[in-house]
Design a protein around this motif. Structure first.
Motif, PDB file in Angstrom:
ATOM      1  N   TYR B  18     -45.859 -14.836  34.156  1.00 26.25           N
ATOM      2  CA  TYR B  18     -46.904 -14.804  32.925  1.00 26.25           C
ATOM      3  C   TYR B  18     -47.620 -13.353  32.983  1.00 26.25           C
ATOM      4  N   ASP B  19     -48.255 -13.093  32.011  1.00 20.46           N
ATOM      5  CA  ASP B  19     -48.991 -11.832  31.651  1.00 20.46           C
ATOM      6  C   ASP B  19     -50.176 -12.085  32.854  1.00 20.46           C
ATOM      7  N   PHE B  20     -50.854 -13.272  32.577  1.00 18.29           N
ATOM      8  CA  PHE B  20     -52.159 -13.848  33.326  1.00 18.29           C
ATOM      9  C   PHE B  20     -51.945 -15.031  33.878  1.00 18.29           C
ATOM     10  N   CYS B  21     -52.554 -15.155  35.032  1.00 15.05           N
ATOM     11  CA  CYS B  21     -52.577 -16.729  35.587  1.00 15.05           C
ATOM     12  C   CYS B  21     -54.164 -17.040  36.025  1.00 15.05           C
ATOM     13  N   ILE B  22     -54.789 -17.881  35.574  1.00 13.95           N
ATOM     14  CA  ILE B  22     -56.099 -18.100  35.550  1.00 13.95           C
ATOM     15  C   ILE B  22     -56.226 -19.731  36.236  1.00 13.95           C
ATOM     16  N   CYS B  23     -57.137 -19.399  37.478  1.00 18.64           N
ATOM     17  CA  CYS B  23     -57.499 -20.513  38.282  1.00 18.64           C
ATOM     18  C   CYS B  23     -58.574 -21.033  37.815  1.00 18.64           C
ATOM     19  N   GLY B  24     -58.852 -22.270  37.083  1.00 25.29           N
ATOM     20  CA  GLY B  24     -59.919 -22.802  36.702  1.00 25.29           C
ATOM     21  C   GLY B  24     -59.922 -23.072  35.099  1.00 25.29           C
ATOM     22  N   ALA B  25     -60.014 -24.359  34.657  1.00 27.99           N
ATOM     23  CA  ALA B  25     -60.227 -24.619  33.173  1.00 27.99           C
ATOM     24  C   ALA B  25     -61.403 -25.351  32.827  1.00 27.99           C
ATOM     25  N   GLY B  26     -62.619 -24.615  33.016  1.00 26.46           N
ATOM     26  CA  GLY B  26     -63.670 -24.751  32.597  1.00 26.46           C
ATOM     27  C   GLY B  26     -64.157 -23.905  31.617  1.00 26.46           C
ATOM     28  N   PRO B  27     -65.278 -23.734  30.961  1.00 27.40           N
ATOM     29  CA  PRO B  27     -65.735 -23.055  30.049  1.00 27.40           C
ATOM     30  C   PRO B  27     -64.966 -21.527  29.967  1.00 27.40           C
ATOM     31  N   SER B  28     -65.430 -20.940  31.297  1.00 25.73           N
ATOM     32  CA  SER B  28     -64.846 -19.528  31.333  1.00 25.73           C
ATOM     33  C   SER B  28     -63.283 -19.511  31.395  1.00 25.73           C
ATOM     34  N   GLY B  29     -62.521 -20.323  31.976  1.00 26.05           N
ATOM     35  CA  GLY B  29     -61.228 -20.222  32.097  1.00 26.05           C
ATOM     36  C   GLY B  29     -60.488 -20.369  30.951  1.00 26.05           C
ATOM     37  N   ILE B  30     -60.903 -21.348  29.918  1.00 24.62           N
ATOM     38  CA  ILE B  30     -60.358 -21.999  28.939  1.00 24.62           C
ATOM     39  C   ILE B  30     -60.677 -20.798  27.729  1.00 24.62           C
ATOM     40  N   THR B  31     -62.130 -20.272  27.663  1.00 23.95           N
ATOM     41  CA  THR B  31     -62.448 -19.116  26.734  1.00 23.95           C
ATOM     42  C   THR B  31     -61.451 -18.037  27.183  1.00 23.95           C
ATOM     43  N   LEU B  32     -61.221 -17.704  28.556  1.00 20.66           N
ATOM     44  CA  LEU B  32     -60.550 -16.545  28.764  1.00 20.66           C
ATOM     45  C   LEU B  32     -58.897 -16.781  28.206  1.00 20.66           C
ATOM     46  N   ALA B  33     -58.482 -17.763  28.427  1.00 22.90           N
ATOM     47  CA  ALA B  33     -57.003 -17.917  28.076  1.00 22.90           C
ATOM     48  C   ALA B  33     -56.947 -17.871  26.589  1.00 22.90           C
ATOM     49  N   ARG B  34     -57.908 -18.374  25.827  1.00 22.70           N
ATOM     50  CA  ARG B  34     -57.709 -18.425  24.469  1.00 22.70           C
ATOM     51  C   ARG B  34     -57.764 -17.246  23.921  1.00 22.70           C
ATOM     52  N   LYS B  35     -58.684 -16.109  24.404  1.00 25.13           N
ATOM     53  CA  LYS B  35     -58.930 -15.169  24.094  1.00 25.13           C
ATOM     54  C   LYS B  35     -57.424 -14.056  24.294  1.00 25.13           C
ATOM     55  N   LEU B  36     -57.089 -14.350  25.673  1.00 23.37           N
ATOM     56  CA  LEU B  36     -55.829 -13.675  25.829  1.00 23.37           C
ATOM     57  C   LEU B  36     -54.766 -13.905  24.935  1.00 23.37           C
ATOM     58  N   ALA B  37     -54.591 -15.115  24.739  1.00 22.85           N
ATOM     59  CA  ALA B  37     -53.470 -15.528  24.110  1.00 22.85           C
ATOM     60  C   ALA B  37     -53.508 -15.309  22.512  1.00 22.85           C
ATOM     61  N   THR B  38     -54.741 -15.054  22.049  1.00 29.72           N
ATOM     62  CA  THR B  38     -55.102 -14.510  20.823  1.00 29.72           C
ATOM     63  C   THR B  38     -54.547 -12.931  20.511  1.00 29.72           C
ATOM     64  N   LEU B  39     -54.725 -12.295  21.771  1.00 30.78           N
ATOM     65  CA  LEU B  39     -54.342 -10.957  21.969  1.00 30.78           C
ATOM     66  C   LEU B  39     -52.755 -10.797  22.434  1.00 30.78           C
ATOM     67  N   GLY B  40     -52.033 -12.032  22.158  1.00 35.74           N
ATOM     68  CA  GLY B  40     -50.664 -11.792  22.631  1.00 35.74           C
ATOM     69  C   GLY B  40     -50.226 -11.792  23.924  1.00 35.74           C
ATOM     70  N   LYS B  41     -51.114 -12.221  24.835  1.00 32.66           N
ATOM     71  CA  LYS B  41     -50.752 -12.535  26.116  1.00 32.66           C
ATOM     72  C   LYS B  41     -50.221 -13.982  26.429  1.00 32.66           C
ATOM     73  N   THR B  42     -49.411 -14.011  27.545  1.00 33.15           N
ATOM     74  CA  THR B  42     -48.777 -15.366  28.139  1.00 33.15           C
ATOM     75  C   THR B  42     -49.782 -15.640  29.205  1.00 33.15           C
ATOM     76  N   VAL B  43     -50.223 -16.967  29.450  1.00 29.22           N
ATOM     77  CA  VAL B  43     -51.168 -17.360  30.207  1.00 29.22           C
ATOM     78  C   VAL B  43     -50.687 -18.570  30.790  1.00 29.22           C
ATOM     79  N   ALA B  44     -50.722 -18.655  32.462  1.00 27.52           N
ATOM     80  CA  ALA B  44     -50.852 -20.045  33.089  1.00 27.52           C
ATOM     81  C   ALA B  44     -52.176 -20.328  33.363  1.00 27.52           C
ATOM     82  N   LEU B  45     -52.619 -21.478  32.489  1.00 23.28           N
ATOM     83  CA  LEU B  45     -54.023 -21.956  32.926  1.00 23.28           C
ATOM     84  C   LEU B  45     -54.129 -23.093  34.092  1.00 23.28           C
ATOM     85  N   LEU B  46     -54.675 -22.718  35.208  1.00 25.20           N
ATOM     86  CA  LEU B  46     -54.520 -23.912  36.401  1.00 25.20           C
ATOM     87  C   LEU B  46     -55.622 -24.737  36.407  1.00 25.20           C
TER      88      LEU B  46
END
Lengths: 52, 490
Positions: B18-46
């Motif tokens: 992936y482009d990014f791997c994020i540990c934690g799917a609370g408000p911060s992790g979800i918001t970051l994943a959505r933002k990165l996806a909007t900007l075309g990045k692939t994300v593993a959200l854990l």
């Protein structure tokens, strides 16, 4: 009857220049003095007003 | 895409990158994943937990408390499942004042926010408001008021419904072509490259013990203040002091917002108290004059009738008898608090200054994944006591002088010699991986990158160098949106 005539036990007195616990307080209205009675922060004028 | 890691028994995940791997799917992790996806990045959200609350997952948070309040909230304040603590969030939103971003004498030598933080963050205010469903320009819609204070102003705030991130964003994430959401995916180690300056992969286990390797160009931990510190301190196979802890700063400067009960009040200005949620914030002039922290003082007046049952009706009648009898009132109120109409209690949300001795460490007990559990030693400092006492004494004077109310303060507010025994909290866990320009003063730099590790970042309130005097969620979202924008350009 004015409350000031009653014997009062004052827990403390905080005025702009008498607080030993905090720096001198420059209140916007220097005339405002405060008195602490039983934990209540009151205006001195509160004790002089007869609202009965 | 959505994957329950408990149901993955092969090594298929190792083939992914992936482009990014994020540990934690609370408000911060979800918001970051959505933002990165909007900007075309692939994300593993854990997400370590499941889609719903489970004891198995929540138990991972269990820890000890040695400090103020014998604080059991270390285990229960936060929720460990998809959506994180937003699942029981109250929804009150506010933001830092400009003074909160200054390097203040109040911090006694501890660093504050890096220069430019204020401008960088507030670019994202409207987007952050949309995430938590706050109508545009809500903060400008303060109630019209005749309040004319000198040292205090009415607090600016807005309310989220509150938004539950689990409910609002689960379907979007499941459908996403850029984000793979993994649940029951617990970060159990961070492996570094041989030079020890970059992450090689995240080791992630399901609850059955099966380990998976997650690879990405960049990695982010968004696990909350206590859990992020726990993880970094535990991952010590390659760096004995833990990751990002070369200056012994991981876990230090744990901050909360104090919730001190200042005492009671009686209403004089009934018109002002008809406004809902009456709250006061100290002015910058006042904070500078006394060198104290920021705060919100909440005046909760008993002005509404309530729906009582039979027993409660009996209690109500007795209470009315007490409240309406002048003689009884004066005597009885010295011994107990009655909810007499026109009375109220004063609660608060008060800034805690960064304090090296207020910290999270590891204890000997291990969790389900063999990671040592946390011990919280939450401590207040003399500067915090000073803030609490000045706020109490001055709001009492100001509300008397302006003929708004009369306040009965607790003894520990009026007398410096009486220890404060009422440091309540708000479940606002901050600090522990604080942001700093100098690595000696913190764990992450101004871009939230862990000092000394090229591709590891931390998102969330754990990076706050100071906590201000406001609810932290909106600030967290604004920062996270800024982080996403920055990371997408790497």
């Amino acid at each position: 009857m004015a409350l000031a005539a009653q014997p009062l036990v004052l827990n403390g007195l905080i005025t702009p220049d008498q607080s030993s616990q905090s720096p001198a307080i420059s209140l916007p209205q220097q005339q405002a003095d405060y008195i602490v009675v039983g934990g209540w922060t009151l205006l001195k004028s509160d004790l002089l007003t007869d609202e009965s | 895409m959505f994957i329950d890691l408990n149901s993955v028994s092969n090594n298929s995940i190792e083939a992914k990158s992936y482009d990014f791997c994020i540990c934690g799917a609370g408000p911060s992790g979800i918001t970051l994943a959505r933002k990165l996806a909007t900007l075309g990045k692939t994300v593993a959200l854990l997400e370590g937990g499941a889609l719903e609350y489970t004891e198995e997952s929540q138990e991972i948070y269990r820890g000890q408390s040695l400090g103020l309040n014998n604080w059991e909230a270390i285990t229960n304040c936060r929720l460990r499942y998809f959506g994180g603590t937003s699942n029981h969030w109250g929804g009150r939103c506010s933001f830092f004042d400009k003074i909160d971003f200054e390097q203040r004498e109040l911090f006694a030598g501890m660093s504050g926010w890096p220069a430019g933080s204020h401008q960088k963050m507030f670019k994202h205010l409207q987007d952050a408001c949309e995430i938590v469903d706050i109508p545009r320009d809500s903060f400008k819609a303060l109630p019209k008021s005749h309040w004319k204070g000198d040292f205090f102003r009415l607090s600016e705030r807005a309310f989220s419904p509150p938004t539950r991130f689990r409910t609002k964003y689960i379907e979007e994430l499941k459908r996403s072509e850029k984000i793979d959401l993994y649940i029951n995916a617990n970060l159990t180690d961070i492996r570094l490259h041989d030079a020890l300056s970059a992450v090689s992969y995240f080791e992630v286990k399901n609850f059955h013990g099966k380990a998976h390797k997650f690879s990405a160009k960049h990695y982010v931990i968004a696990a909350g203040a206590s859990e992020t510190a726990k993880l970094l301190l535990n991952f010590n196979k390659q760096l004995p002091q833990g990751i990002g802890n070369q200056h012994d700063m991981v876990g230090r400067c744990f901050m909360e917002h104090f919730n001190v009960n200042f005492g009671n009040f009686v209403v004089e200005d009934h018109l002002l108290f008809k406004e809902p949620d009456l709250q006061f914030t100290p002015s910058e002039t006042f904070m500078r004059k006394f060198n104290i922290g920021n705060a919100v003082l909440d005046f909760d007046a008993n002005v509404r009738a309530r729906d009582f049952g039979r027993l409660k009706e009996l209690k109500k009648s007795a209470r009315e008898f007490v409240c309406q009898s002048e003689t009884m009132t004066n005597i009885a109120r010295n011994f107990a608090e009655f909810d007499c109409e026109g009375d109220g209690v004063i609660s608060s949300l008060i800034e805690q200054v960064p304090n090296m001795n207020s910290r999270i460490t590891l204890n000997a007990e291990k969790d389900h994944f063999g990671l040592r559990r946390v011990t919280l030693n939450w401590q207040a400092s003399p500067a915090d006591d000073m803030t609490i006492r000045h706020l109490g004494r001055e709001i009492a004077k100001e509300l008397a002088r302006t003929k708004v109310a009369r306040i009965k303060l607790k003894d520990f507010i009026l007398d410096d010699n009486i220890p404060i025994d009422d440091y309540g909290h708000h479940c606002h866990q901050m600090g522990t991986t604080r942001m700093s320009i100098d690595p000696k003063n913190g764990v992450v730099d101004a871009n939230q990158k862990v000092h000394g590790i090229d591709n590891l970042y931390i998102a969330g309130a754990s990076v706050y160098p100071t906590g201000g005097g406001c609810n932290p969620t909106l600030t967290l979202l604004m920062m996270t949106l800024g982080l996403g924008e920055y990371l997408a350009k790497l």
